[in-house]
Motif scaffolding. Structure first.
Motif, PDB file in Angstrom:
ATOM      1  N   ASN A  70      59.749 -64.011 -33.715  1.00 40.23           N
ATOM      2  CA  ASN A  70      59.683 -62.792 -32.917  1.00 40.23           C
ATOM      3  C   ASN A  70      60.205 -63.046 -31.487  1.00 40.23           C
ATOM      4  O   ASN A  70      59.958 -64.133 -30.945  1.00 40.23           O
ATOM      5  CB  ASN A  70      58.209 -62.349 -32.851  1.00 40.23           C
ATOM      6  N   THR A  71      60.938 -62.147 -30.879  1.00 38.48           N
ATOM      7  CA  THR A  71      61.337 -60.852 -31.391  1.00 38.48           C
ATOM      8  C   THR A  71      62.650 -61.013 -32.144  1.00 38.48           C
ATOM      9  O   THR A  71      63.596 -61.593 -31.613  1.00 38.48           O
ATOM     10  CB  THR A  71      61.483 -59.856 -30.231  1.00 38.48           C
ATOM     11  N   PHE A  72      62.676 -60.483 -33.379  1.00 42.04           N
ATOM     12  CA  PHE A  72      63.791 -60.727 -34.290  1.00 42.04           C
ATOM     13  C   PHE A  72      64.274 -59.412 -34.890  1.00 42.04           C
ATOM     14  O   PHE A  72      63.464 -58.598 -35.306  1.00 42.04           O
ATOM     15  CB  PHE A  72      63.340 -61.675 -35.406  1.00 42.04           C
ATOM     16  N   PRO A  73      65.608 -59.215 -34.959  1.00 38.99           N
ATOM     17  CA  PRO A  73      66.672 -60.015 -34.343  1.00 38.99           C
ATOM     18  C   PRO A  73      66.599 -59.974 -32.815  1.00 38.99           C
ATOM     19  O   PRO A  73      65.753 -59.305 -32.251  1.00 38.99           O
ATOM     20  CB  PRO A  73      67.958 -59.361 -34.850  1.00 38.99           C
ATOM     21  N   HIS A  74      67.515 -60.672 -32.186  1.00 48.25           N
ATOM     22  CA  HIS A  74      67.488 -60.844 -30.737  1.00 48.25           C
ATOM     23  C   HIS A  74      67.386 -59.509 -30.002  1.00 48.25           C
ATOM     24  O   HIS A  74      68.110 -58.560 -30.297  1.00 48.25           O
ATOM     25  CB  HIS A  74      68.748 -61.568 -30.280  1.00 48.25           C
ATOM     26  N   ASP A  75      66.470 -59.454 -29.045  1.00 47.63           N
ATOM     27  CA  ASP A  75      66.319 -58.301 -28.157  1.00 47.63           C
ATOM     28  C   ASP A  75      66.542 -58.789 -26.730  1.00 47.63           C
ATOM     29  O   ASP A  75      65.800 -59.653 -26.256  1.00 47.63           O
ATOM     30  CB  ASP A  75      64.920 -57.701 -28.301  1.00 47.63           C
ATOM     31  N   ASP A  83      59.058 -65.288 -23.069  1.00 49.07           N
ATOM     32  CA  ASP A  83      58.201 -65.610 -21.924  1.00 49.07           C
ATOM     33  C   ASP A  83      57.843 -64.309 -21.228  1.00 49.07           C
ATOM     34  O   ASP A  83      58.426 -63.954 -20.198  1.00 49.07           O
ATOM     35  CB  ASP A  83      58.919 -66.576 -20.975  1.00 49.07           C
ATOM     36  N   SER A  84      56.897 -63.595 -21.813  1.00 50.92           N
ATOM     37  CA  SER A  84      56.501 -62.295 -21.262  1.00 50.92           C
ATOM     38  C   SER A  84      55.047 -62.022 -21.603  1.00 50.92           C
ATOM     39  O   SER A  84      54.417 -62.762 -22.362  1.00 50.92           O
ATOM     40  CB  SER A  84      57.383 -61.178 -21.842  1.00 50.92           C
ATOM     41  N   VAL A  85      54.519 -60.933 -21.061  1.00 46.58           N
ATOM     42  CA  VAL A  85      53.140 -60.517 -21.348  1.00 46.58           C
ATOM     43  C   VAL A  85      53.033 -60.021 -22.791  1.00 46.58           C
ATOM     44  O   VAL A  85      51.999 -60.151 -23.438  1.00 46.58           O
ATOM     45  CB  VAL A  85      52.680 -59.439 -20.343  1.00 46.58           C
ATOM     46  N   LEU A  86      54.074 -59.434 -23.292  1.00 44.49           N
ATOM     47  CA  LEU A  86      54.287 -58.989 -24.668  1.00 44.49           C
ATOM     48  C   LEU A  86      53.096 -58.240 -25.275  1.00 44.49           C
ATOM     49  O   LEU A  86      52.874 -57.088 -24.942  1.00 44.49           O
ATOM     50  CB  LEU A  86      54.710 -60.164 -25.554  1.00 44.49           C
ATOM     51  N   LEU A  87      52.305 -58.890 -26.137  1.00 49.39           N
ATOM     52  CA  LEU A  87      51.218 -58.191 -26.826  1.00 49.39           C
ATOM     53  C   LEU A  87      50.025 -57.920 -25.921  1.00 49.39           C
ATOM     54  O   LEU A  87      49.085 -57.222 -26.318  1.00 49.39           O
ATOM     55  CB  LEU A  87      50.765 -58.997 -28.041  1.00 49.39           C
ATOM     56  N   GLY A  88      50.066 -58.442 -24.696  1.00 51.97           N
ATOM     57  CA  GLY A  88      48.959 -58.248 -23.765  1.00 51.97           C
ATOM     58  C   GLY A  88      49.236 -57.227 -22.677  1.00 51.97           C
ATOM     59  O   GLY A  88      48.451 -57.116 -21.724  1.00 51.97           O
ATOM     60  N   ARG A  97      55.307 -50.698 -27.866  1.00 49.27           N
ATOM     61  CA  ARG A  97      56.673 -51.118 -28.185  1.00 49.27           C
ATOM     62  C   ARG A  97      56.687 -52.566 -28.670  1.00 49.27           C
ATOM     63  O   ARG A  97      57.408 -52.903 -29.625  1.00 49.27           O
ATOM     64  CB  ARG A  97      57.570 -50.958 -26.954  1.00 49.27           C
ATOM     65  N   ALA A  98      55.875 -53.417 -28.033  1.00 51.16           N
ATOM     66  CA  ALA A  98      55.786 -54.818 -28.459  1.00 51.16           C
ATOM     67  C   ALA A  98      55.260 -54.918 -29.888  1.00 51.16           C
ATOM     68  O   ALA A  98      55.734 -55.748 -30.679  1.00 51.16           O
ATOM     69  CB  ALA A  98      54.884 -55.598 -27.500  1.00 51.16           C
ATOM     70  N   ILE A  99      54.310 -54.067 -30.240  1.00 52.82           N
ATOM     71  CA  ILE A  99      53.784 -54.049 -31.606  1.00 52.82           C
ATOM     72  C   ILE A  99      54.870 -53.611 -32.586  1.00 52.82           C
ATOM     73  O   ILE A  99      55.036 -54.213 -33.654  1.00 52.82           O
ATOM     74  CB  ILE A  99      52.554 -53.122 -31.704  1.00 52.82           C
ATOM     75  N   GLU A 100      55.612 -52.568 -32.226  1.00 55.25           N
ATOM     76  CA  GLU A 100      56.708 -52.089 -33.088  1.00 55.25           C
ATOM     77  C   GLU A 100      57.722 -53.198 -33.359  1.00 55.25           C
ATOM     78  O   GLU A 100      58.189 -53.369 -34.489  1.00 55.25           O
ATOM     79  CB  GLU A 100      57.420 -50.906 -32.427  1.00 55.25           C
ATOM     80  N   LEU A 101      58.061 -53.941 -32.312  1.00 59.23           N
ATOM     81  CA  LEU A 101      59.039 -55.022 -32.465  1.00 59.23           C
ATOM     82  C   LEU A 101      58.497 -56.133 -33.351  1.00 59.23           C
ATOM     83  O   LEU A 101      59.238 -56.717 -34.154  1.00 59.23           O
ATOM     84  CB  LEU A 101      59.426 -55.567 -31.088  1.00 59.23           C
ATOM     85  N   LEU A 102      57.200 -56.427 -33.224  1.00 61.63           N
ATOM     86  CA  LEU A 102      56.591 -57.453 -34.069  1.00 61.63           C
ATOM     87  C   LEU A 102      56.586 -57.008 -35.534  1.00 61.63           C
ATOM     88  O   LEU A 102      56.905 -57.801 -36.432  1.00 61.63           O
ATOM     89  CB  LEU A 102      55.164 -57.739 -33.590  1.00 61.63           C
ATOM     90  N   VAL A 103      56.246 -55.759 -35.778  1.00 62.63           N
ATOM     91  CA  VAL A 103      56.258 -55.239 -37.153  1.00 62.63           C
ATOM     92  C   VAL A 103      57.683 -55.254 -37.706  1.00 62.63           C
ATOM     93  O   VAL A 103      57.903 -55.556 -38.887  1.00 62.63           O
ATOM     94  CB  VAL A 103      55.633 -53.829 -37.216  1.00 62.63           C
ATOM     95  N   ILE A 170      45.770 -58.748 -26.625  1.00 57.04           N
ATOM     96  CA  ILE A 170      46.543 -59.444 -27.660  1.00 57.04           C
ATOM     97  C   ILE A 170      45.864 -59.275 -29.018  1.00 57.04           C
ATOM     98  O   ILE A 170      46.527 -58.988 -30.022  1.00 57.04           O
ATOM     99  CB  ILE A 170      46.703 -60.934 -27.296  1.00 57.04           C
ATOM    100  N   GLU A 171      44.546 -59.435 -29.046  1.00 56.71           N
ATOM    101  CA  GLU A 171      43.809 -59.260 -30.301  1.00 56.71           C
ATOM    102  C   GLU A 171      43.977 -57.845 -30.839  1.00 56.71           C
ATOM    103  O   GLU A 171      44.196 -57.643 -32.046  1.00 56.71           O
ATOM    104  CB  GLU A 171      42.330 -59.564 -30.085  1.00 56.71           C
ATOM    105  N   GLN A 172      43.870 -56.853 -29.956  1.00 65.24           N
ATOM    106  CA  GLN A 172      44.043 -55.463 -30.374  1.00 65.24           C
ATOM    107  C   GLN A 172      45.439 -55.239 -30.944  1.00 65.24           C
ATOM    108  O   GLN A 172      45.608 -54.590 -31.982  1.00 65.24           O
ATOM    109  CB  GLN A 172      43.802 -54.528 -29.185  1.00 65.24           C
ATOM    110  N   SER A 173      46.436 -55.793 -30.277  1.00 69.57           N
ATOM    111  CA  SER A 173      47.822 -55.641 -30.727  1.00 69.57           C
ATOM    112  C   SER A 173      48.049 -56.308 -32.077  1.00 69.57           C
ATOM    113  O   SER A 173      48.714 -55.746 -32.962  1.00 69.57           O
ATOM    114  CB  SER A 173      48.784 -56.221 -29.685  1.00 69.57           C
ATOM    115  N   LEU A 174      47.514 -57.518 -32.241  1.00 65.23           N
ATOM    116  CA  LEU A 174      47.656 -58.222 -33.511  1.00 65.23           C
ATOM    117  C   LEU A 174      46.974 -57.447 -34.640  1.00 65.23           C
ATOM    118  O   LEU A 174      47.505 -57.351 -35.756  1.00 65.23           O
ATOM    119  CB  LEU A 174      47.063 -59.625 -33.409  1.00 65.23           C
ATOM    120  N   GLU A 175      45.810 -56.891 -34.341  1.00 62.14           N
ATOM    121  CA  GLU A 175      45.089 -56.110 -35.354  1.00 62.14           C
ATOM    122  C   GLU A 175      45.909 -54.886 -35.768  1.00 62.14           C
ATOM    123  O   GLU A 175      46.041 -54.595 -36.966  1.00 62.14           O
ATOM    124  CB  GLU A 175      43.726 -55.679 -34.803  1.00 62.14           C
TER     125      GLU A 175
END
Length: 319
Positions: A70-75, A83-88, A97-103, A170-175
């Protein structure tokens, strides 16, 4: 044609090794396959253009995919980079948006028959790259110097104060990501990776806590040995003491060695130390996905020699 004598079996190999010296995806994969690897990890710099010549190889069964990063393909957006806050993110629009990209990364993993998505879950943000400054002082004055200890305390105080808030998000996003993946019926795990900067999340203990609180979700630790070694040397945690917290919770591993505070080297070969890396052997034996993540400077002969040493040590461990 791959030489059968160097078949690497269940071990996979990350495209981070040679992505910068190839303009076509099939050329990049063919070079990796020539080392004896049947499977690859497609890293976060793999573009749609590179995939256009990789996907036919996957479809034909010329190469397997163990994992995507992640994030795949390259964004190219740094907000969703490695190196970002991403899921947090506190900003809900950015977090969603970070969740969408992970999915979406998980969708590619499922499509390619991969077992896992490697995730850099987030960090405690600072106004500047305090990790860079700490590493500079480490090299010039040493970890025990007054300058290092003063700045380290500043970093650690903020990290310890702020980390619970970011970990909760992060936990909420992963869930939420796992719920979306489960709804699709995809059998893909999410591996939260040990990181290479001291303000990034998670440590081994933090990862263990996240996994425990998400019990039942397909979330495990992606244990990056090089990063863990760097953080141990900087003083963030004790690898041997903390390793027991994550046994049985491994989604996958990145195999590489650290020389000083520089990582992605071939284990045993570049350090010349035939003992330190042994601490990771039980985790290697346990890991369902085993991926070499080496830098371009690692030469084929060094890769083969390193692999042979590691296999002989693993066999001795099992005897």
């Amino acid at each position: 044609m791959t030489d059968a004598r160097i078949d690497k079996g269940e071990y996979s190999f990350s495209t981070c090794w040679n992505i910068r010296r190839h303009t076509t995806g099939n050329g990049m994969i063919e070079e990796i396959a020539s080392l004896g690897f049947r499977r690859v990890e497609l890293n976060y710099n793999v573009t749609q253009e590179l995939l256009s010549t990789i996907e036919p190889m996957i479809e034909r069964g010329d190469i397997g995919v163990s994992s995507v990063h992640n994030t795949f393909p390259h964004d190219p957006d740094p907000d969703y980079g490695t190196d970002s806050v991403l899921l947090g993110f506190e900003d809900e629009v950015k977090r969603k948006r970070a969740i969408e990209l992970l999915v979406n990364s998980a969708a590619y993993a499922h499509r390619y028959g991969a077992q896992a998505v490697v995730v850099h879950p987030g960090e405690v943000p600072f106004d500047y790259n305090i990790d860079n400054e700490l590493k500079k002082i480490y090299h010039e004055q040493g970890r025990e110097s007054e300058a290092y200890q003063k700045l380290w305390k500043e970093m650690l105080d903020r990290r310890e104060d702020q980390a619970p808030r970011y970990i909760a998000r992060i936990e909420q996003s992963l869930e939420e990501a796992c719920e979306a993946i489960a709804a699709k019926g995809w059998k893909v795990s999410l591996g939260i990776e040990t990181r290479s900067r001291c303000y990034q999340l998670p440590t081994l203990r933090e990862a263990s806590g996240i996994i425990d609180r998400l019990k039942g979700a397909p979330v495990g630790l992606w244990y990056d040995f090089g990063h863990a070694t760097m953080m141990e040397r900087m003083g963030l945690y004790d690898t041997l003491a903390d390793m027991e917290y994550i046994r049985g919770k491994i989604a996958g591993i990145h195999i590489h060695e650290t020389v000083g505070l520089s990582d992605h080297y071939c284990p045993y070969i570049h350090s010349g130390d035939m003992n330190y890396f042994d601490r990771f052997l039980p985790v290697i034996a346990e890991a369902p996905v085993k991926v070499y993540e080496l830098k371009a400077a690692c030469l084929p002969d060094e890769i083969h020699a390193s692999h042979d040493i590691m296999l002989s040590k693993l066999q001795a461990l099992e005897a």
